[in-house]
Design an enzyme around this catalytic site. Structure first.
Site, short mmCIF file in Angstrom:
data_model
loop_
_atom_site.label_atom_id
_atom_site.label_comp_id
_atom_site.label_asym_id
_atom_site.label_seq_id
_atom_site.Cartn_x
_atom_site.Cartn_y
_atom_site.Cartn_z
N PHE A 127 -1.33 -1.33 11.99
CA PHE A 127 -2.28 -1.46 10.72
C PHE A 127 -3.73 -1.36 11.21
O PHE A 127 -3.87 -1.95 12.37
CB PHE A 127 -1.98 -2.72 9.72
CG PHE A 127 -1.26 -2.38 8.64
CD1 PHE A 127 -0.17 -1.30 8.43
CD2 PHE A 127 -1.80 -2.89 7.33
CE1 PHE A 127 0.28 -1.17 7.12
CE2 PHE A 127 -1.20 -2.62 5.94
CZ PHE A 127 -0.48 -1.78 5.80
N GLN A 240 -12.74 -6.64 -1.85
CA GLN A 240 -12.34 -5.71 -0.76
C GLN A 240 -12.16 -4.32 -1.59
O GLN A 240 -11.40 -4.38 -2.64
CB GLN A 240 -11.16 -6.10 -0.11
CG GLN A 240 -10.76 -5.18 0.79
CD GLN A 240 -9.35 -5.47 1.89
OE1 GLN A 240 -8.37 -5.60 1.46
NE2 GLN A 240 -9.94 -5.78 2.93
N HIS A 242 -9.95 -0.99 -1.03
CA HIS A 242 -9.14 -0.49 -0.22
C HIS A 242 -9.34 0.82 0.16
O HIS A 242 -9.72 1.58 -1.07
CB HIS A 242 -7.65 -0.68 -0.80
CG HIS A 242 -6.65 -0.36 -0.02
ND1 HIS A 242 -6.07 0.98 0.52
CD2 HIS A 242 -5.49 -1.08 0.75
CE1 HIS A 242 -5.20 0.91 1.25
NE2 HIS A 242 -4.62 -0.27 1.45
N LEU A 256 -2.78 2.03 -5.70
CA LEU A 256 -2.68 1.80 -4.23
C LEU A 256 -1.96 2.84 -3.44
O LEU A 256 -0.80 2.96 -3.96
CB LEU A 256 -2.28 0.41 -3.92
CG LEU A 256 -2.28 -0.19 -2.22
CD1 LEU A 256 -3.82 -0.21 -1.98
CD2 LEU A 256 -1.73 -1.26 -2.18
N GLU A 259 -1.49 1.16 3.13
CA GLU A 259 -2.08 1.44 4.50
C GLU A 259 -0.84 2.00 5.60
O GLU A 259 -1.25 2.30 6.61
CB GLU A 259 -2.85 0.28 5.12
CG GLU A 259 -3.61 0.39 6.23
CD GLU A 259 -4.72 -0.73 6.36
OE1 GLU A 259 -5.01 -1.07 7.81
OE2 GLU A 259 -5.02 -1.29 5.46
N ARG A 317 -10.38 -2.02 6.87
CA ARG A 317 -10.56 -1.18 5.85
C ARG A 317 -11.93 -1.17 5.33
O ARG A 317 -12.62 0.02 4.77
CB ARG A 317 -10.02 -2.35 4.61
CG ARG A 317 -8.44 -1.98 4.89
CD ARG A 317 -7.67 -2.98 3.94
NE ARG A 317 -6.21 -2.83 3.97
CZ ARG A 317 -5.45 -3.73 3.17
NH1 ARG A 317 -5.89 -4.53 2.33
NH2 ARG A 317 -3.90 -3.31 3.22
N HIS A 382 -9.22 -3.99 -4.64
CA HIS A 382 -7.75 -4.06 -3.97
C HIS A 382 -7.73 -5.63 -4.06
O HIS A 382 -6.80 -6.18 -4.48
CB HIS A 382 -7.51 -3.51 -3.00
CG HIS A 382 -6.11 -3.76 -2.24
ND1 HIS A 382 -5.01 -3.62 -3.14
CD2 HIS A 382 -5.85 -4.29 -1.30
CE1 HIS A 382 -3.77 -4.16 -2.33
NE2 HIS A 382 -4.40 -4.68 -1.27
N ARG A 417 -10.80 -8.56 4.91
CA ARG A 417 -9.36 -8.82 5.19
C ARG A 417 -8.69 -7.62 5.80
O ARG A 417 -8.61 -6.54 5.47
CB ARG A 417 -8.46 -9.21 3.89
CG ARG A 417 -7.00 -9.44 4.14
CD ARG A 417 -6.26 -9.97 2.94
NE ARG A 417 -6.04 -8.93 2.00
CZ ARG A 417 -5.22 -7.58 1.89
NH1 ARG A 417 -4.41 -7.73 2.94
NH2 ARG A 417 -5.15 -7.06 0.98
#
Length: 602
Positions: A127, A240, A242, A256, A259, A317, A382, A417
């Site tokens: 990730f 954040q 995304h 969404l 990821e 991200r 997100h 994050r």
């Protein structure tokens, strides 16, 4: 005053996502009488939106030479601090990375069914921002499996569940929180909970933006109730984006795209077909040398999963979101105003096995077959890194009797994050919040409920129904979303933020005179009237903090202050506190990291 139901508990947990359910389990195992209140239905929590995996350094994956990847809590610690641009609370990160593996294995003991390696260990995928493969997953439905597992465990312990109940105010006895006031969504009847301790696990607040992956519940109720009760808020400017939300069809924009698609080899291309993440201008100095510099090198990583030199699509991200934003702004976007995310080269069988939800989502909602054609994606709101300030050890807020865990709490993720850290966050700190709330509850008696506080909240809730003429809450919500989307999204400037602040203050004045038709029964307009006032105050704090932080760091990208300021802002959090009827924003020095942890970065 109207009549209301009253219930007494040792520990009241507000929110039934992963953090709330883990807190319930911990408090119940400590011997407390526990209730959980959820705004929607039990099992329908935002945790299910976290699809890619739960981050924990188990080190289960084989290297090409047959040995295991040398993952550890120390490596996870470094990755998380770097990903958060060093705005994280170092102690929270240390606790988190040390305890995450145990919490994941505990899920397995509760009955969670993870994907497996050939030798039977929990399978892990790569990730963004993680040096090794440490996303322990169940296909692309990890959050759903976690909710199922925690819900079964919590119910088996014997708890009281109040579904479709909205909490709108925390009740205080002096400085201490002693209860909560709310209503049933179905009937509108009022309800009061007396509790020795309360755990906030209410999640985030993305619904003030036009395009968001957040469901309708994410309106900032919890964070604003804590703020009104006197709790300090931390780094609220850090929202954040995304990098991959759906762009097409328009009605699904913002939903969404996990990821996990990029973790399984998905690649990003602009409208010209260029794999733009290889552009050196998108590579932060902090990550140079750690990522593949050519498509050939990235292709080798795909086949043998070498530990370093990952594809640049797996940068953190905030970095990928900015790159996509720039590509579109500079005229190299896709047909519908995003960029292309392509996983089709991995083959239909692999995609349907590893990413079944993504395959079904695009096929059903967009008539797109991701085994044959690319997806169109663009950054979507997100998550929030900011929130209620808590003690790293106990999850206690600055208000006695009030605890917080999960997305509503701040400090762990810093300015950005890393994907997968949210699911382990809710496990680690959900448990700690429940344990310490239970310990506190055993030292105090039930507090006195102030009828005046209840009367004030009743009047506040009923006013839109009693006002003969006034503003429509949906109109104000739409204008707020357009304002935040335009001025407080990825790229920010002082001019735009000041315009946003002026508009928010105008909307707040208009929201003092809301009008809703009908009565309280089955009335979504009435629910929206309370939610919009939560969202307006939350938005004001986000914008004021974004104005105050004059630098670019993580999710805070100021075009008028494009560089990181490590001399001052890199050493300070922003604290928001209630000062009478005003909001006070002040910088506060970050806790100094001890030398034993600083040495990990060398």
């Amino acid at each position: 005053m109207e009549n209301y139901e009253t219930y007494d508990y040792d520990v009241l947990v507000i929110g039934a996502g992963g953090a709330g359910l883990r807190a319930v389990i911990a408090a119940r195992e400590a011997g407390c009488r526990v209730a959980v209140v959820c705004k929607s239905l039990l099992g329908k929590a935002h945790t299910v939106m976290a699809e890619g995996g739960v981050a924990a350094a188990l080190g289960n994956m084989d290297q090409p030479d047959g040995t295991k990847e040398p993952d550890s809590w120390e490596v996870h610690f470094v990755d998380t601090m770097k990903g958060g641009a060093f705005l994280n609370n170092w102690r929270m990160v240390e606790i988190f990375t040390k305890e995450a593996p145990e919490r994941v294995l505990e899920l397995e003991q509760y009955g969670a069914v993870f994907d497996r390696t050939p030798d039977g260990l929990i399978a892990e995928r790569p990730f963004g921002g993680h040096k090794y493969r440490r996303l322990n997953h169940v296909g692309d439905r990890t959050g759903l499996e976690i909710i199922r597992t925690l819900q079964d465990k919590a119910v088996s312990l014997g708890i009281d569940v109040f579904m479709e109940v909205v909490i709108t105010r925390l009740l205080k006895d002096g400085d201490r929180v002693v209860g909560a006031f709310g209503y049933y969504r179905e009937s509108g009847n009022f309800i009061v909970f007396r509790a020795k301790a309360i755990v906030l696990a209410t999640g985030g607040w993305g619904r003030m933006y036009r395009y968001t992956s957040n469901s309708w519940e994410g309106t900032g109720d919890g964070v604003m109730m804590a703020f009104e009760a006197g709790a300090e808020l931390l780094d609220m400017e850090m929202v954040q984006f995304h990098p991959t939300g759906m762009v097409w069809p328009p009605g699904m924009r913002g939903i969404l795209v996990t990821e996990g698609v990029r973790g399984e080899g998905g690649i990003l291309r602009n409208g010209k077909g260029e794999r733009f993440m290889f552009n050196p201008k998108y590579m932060p100095e902090l990550y140079r040398g750690q990522f593949a510099e050519t498509e050939e090198e990235a292709e080798r990583w795909l086949t043998d999963k070498q530990n370093n030199r990952r594809p640049p699509e797996l940068l953190p991200r905030d970095v990928v979101s900015r790159a996509i934003y720039r590509e579109v702004e500079e005229g190299r976007g896709s047909e519908h105003g995003g960029v292309y995310l392509d996983i089709s080269h991995r083959g239909a069988d692999y995609i349907k096995r590893k990413l079944p939800s993504m395959y079904e989502q695009f096929h059903a909602l967009g008539d797109v077959d991701i085994t044959k054609q690319p997806m169109e994606v663009y950054p979507t709101i997100h998550y929030t890194m900011g929130g209620v300030k808590v003690d790293p050890e106990t999850c206690a807020t600055t208000v006695p009797g009030l605890y917080a865990a999960g997305e509503v709490a701040a400090g762990l993720h810093g300015a950005n994050r890393l994907g997968g850290n949210s699911l382990s966050d809710i496990l680690v700190f959900g448990k700690r919040a429940g344990e310490h709330a239970a310990l506190y509850a055993k030292t105090v008696n039930l507090g006195k409920i102030d009828e005046q506080q209840i009367a004030e909240e009743e009047d506040y809730l009923l006013l839109p129904l009693e006002t003969k003429e006034g503003e429509n809450p949906y109109d104000i919500h739409r204008e707020l979303q357009e304002t935040m989307q335009k001025h407080a999204m990825i790229a920010r400037t002082e001019k735009g933020l000041l315009e946003a602040l002026e508009k928010i203050q105008e909307l707040q004045k208009r929201a003092e005179h809301l009008h809703v038709d009908g009565d309280r029964c089955f009335n979504p307009g009435w629910h929206a009237a309370r939610e919009i006032r939560f969202m307006l105050k939350t938005s004001e704090i986000i914008v004021r903090c974004a104005l105050e932080r004059k630098e670019s760091r993580g999710a805070q990208w100021r075009l008028d202050y494009p560089d990181r300021d490590d001399e001052f802002w890199g050493k300070h959090n922003l604290i928001a506190v209630k000062d009478g009827q005003h909001i006070k924003i002040e910088p506060r020095p970050l806790p100094e990291m001890p030398e034993r942890l600083k040495a990990l970065f060398k």
